[in-house]
Scaffold this active site. Sequence first.
Site, PDB file in Angstrom:
ATOM      1  N   GLY A 112       0.337   2.022 -30.646  1.00 45.22           N
ATOM      2  CA  GLY A 112      -0.494   0.877 -30.276  1.00 45.22           C
ATOM      3  C   GLY A 112       0.334   0.035 -29.344  1.00 45.22           C
ATOM      4  CD  GLU A 113       1.358  -2.659 -25.813  1.00 41.90           C
ATOM      5  OE1 GLU A 113       0.592  -1.733 -25.501  1.00 41.90           O
ATOM      6  OE2 GLU A 113       2.530  -2.758 -25.374  1.00 41.90           O
ATOM      7  CB  SER A 114       5.752  -2.209 -30.312  1.00 43.32           C
ATOM      8  OG  SER A 114       6.258  -2.562 -29.059  1.00 43.32           O
ATOM      9  NE  ARG A 146       7.292  -2.413 -25.811  1.00 43.43           N
ATOM     10  CZ  ARG A 146       6.492  -3.435 -25.559  1.00 43.43           C
ATOM     11  NH1 ARG A 146       6.970  -4.657 -25.487  1.00 43.43           N
ATOM     12  NH2 ARG A 146       5.208  -3.236 -25.357  1.00 43.43           N
ATOM     13  CG  HIS A 189       0.808   9.454 -29.916  1.00 43.55           C
ATOM     14  ND1 HIS A 189       0.297   8.358 -30.582  1.00 43.55           N
ATOM     15  CD2 HIS A 189       1.430   8.970 -28.812  1.00 43.55           C
ATOM     16  CE1 HIS A 189       0.587   7.260 -29.914  1.00 43.55           C
ATOM     17  NE2 HIS A 189       1.281   7.606 -28.828  1.00 43.55           N
ATOM     18  CB  CYS A 237       4.025   5.846 -29.995  1.00 41.99           C
ATOM     19  SG  CYS A 237       4.005   5.574 -28.233  1.00 41.99           S
ATOM     20  CB  ILE A 262       0.308   7.713 -25.006  1.00 40.61           C
ATOM     21  CG1 ILE A 262      -0.445   9.032 -25.227  1.00 40.61           C
ATOM     22  CG2 ILE A 262      -0.596   6.691 -24.303  1.00 40.61           C
ATOM     23  CD1 ILE A 262      -1.574   8.943 -26.236  1.00 40.61           C
ATOM     24  NE  ARG A 263      -0.031   2.501 -22.328  1.00 40.55           N
ATOM     25  CZ  ARG A 263      -0.146   1.833 -23.472  1.00 40.55           C
ATOM     26  NH1 ARG A 263       0.752   0.933 -23.814  1.00 40.55           N
ATOM     27  NH2 ARG A 263      -1.154   2.035 -24.270  1.00 40.55           N
ATOM     28  CD  GLU A 310      -1.043  10.021 -33.623  1.00 43.32           C
ATOM     29  OE1 GLU A 310       0.049  10.586 -33.787  1.00 43.32           O
ATOM     30  OE2 GLU A 310      -1.220   9.081 -32.819  1.00 43.32           O
TER      31      GLU A 310
HETATM   32  N1  GLN Z   1       4.541   1.290 -24.987  1.00 47.50           N
HETATM   33  C1  GLN Z   1       3.968   0.860 -26.226  1.00 47.50           C
HETATM   34  C2  GLN Z   1       4.818  -0.206 -26.905  1.00 47.50           C
HETATM   35  O1  GLN Z   1       6.006  -0.267 -26.741  1.00 47.50           O
HETATM   36  C3  GLN Z   1       3.778   2.015 -27.174  1.00 47.50           C
HETATM   37  C4  GLN Z   1       2.697   2.927 -26.691  1.00 47.50           C
HETATM   38  C5  GLN Z   1       2.038   3.713 -27.767  1.00 47.50           C
HETATM   39  O2  GLN Z   1       2.216   3.451 -28.948  1.00 47.50           O
HETATM   40  N2  GLN Z   1       1.231   4.665 -27.390  1.00 47.50           N
HETATM   41  O3  GLN Z   1       4.311  -0.978 -27.632  1.00 47.50           O
END
Ligand code: GLN
Length: 197
Positions: free
Chosen positions: A52-54, A115, A179, A84, A143-144, A181
């Site tokens: 998600g977005e940490s 990150r 990921h 992630c 993913i990112r 999952e």
């Molecule tokens: N780049 C995001 C972060 O640091 C993580 C991306 C993700 O969980 N898919 O929050």
Amino acid sequence: MRIGVLAIQGNVEEHVNAMIKALKQVNRKAEVIKIKHKGIVPTCDALIIPGGESTTLGRLMEREGISAEIKKAAHSGVPVMGTCAGLVLLAQHGDEQVKQTGQPLLGLMDIRANRNAFGRQRESFEARVDFKGLDSPFNAVFIRAPCIAEAGGDVEILSNYNGCIVAARQENMLALAFHPELTDDLRIHHYFLEMIR
Ligand code: GLN
């Protein structure tokens, strides 16, 4: 047995479904529940912190009093898998971006998380990575994604990609930059289930 998936933000549903499937594959019975508020973590035998977005996740967890519960559970030996953004949150240290945002980390693993380690031009990609203990490479979805820039002596490195650590374990904690999952291959879920004994 009860497995809790932190469900305040991020890809929760995928984690719940993948875990239910993995449990079926190994014929183990467990309830997979979503953690949306305080009070649930102490009833869980294992925890999953999704992507998600940490920054958002960390702040909401802290505000809701869930962070303190997770730290307590982890210290008492409850297995925790962070994927992630979950990896970033498990870390004791962060990069410049983490310092700048002042985002709260759980600080449960002796690792430094970078990150968005793979750059914006490669926001998401798949790669076959070797994973310690698996007999063939794992198709990892990034993913990112963050990576682990540094790891302490008690941290077992499970996977590297492009010179970066992308999976590691420290006692009851498992951190993944990708990921697991999002693929049908649930071998890493099985690995985590082995940690819940
Ligand atoms: N780049 C995001 C972060 O640091 C993580 C991306 C993700 O969980 N898919 O929050």
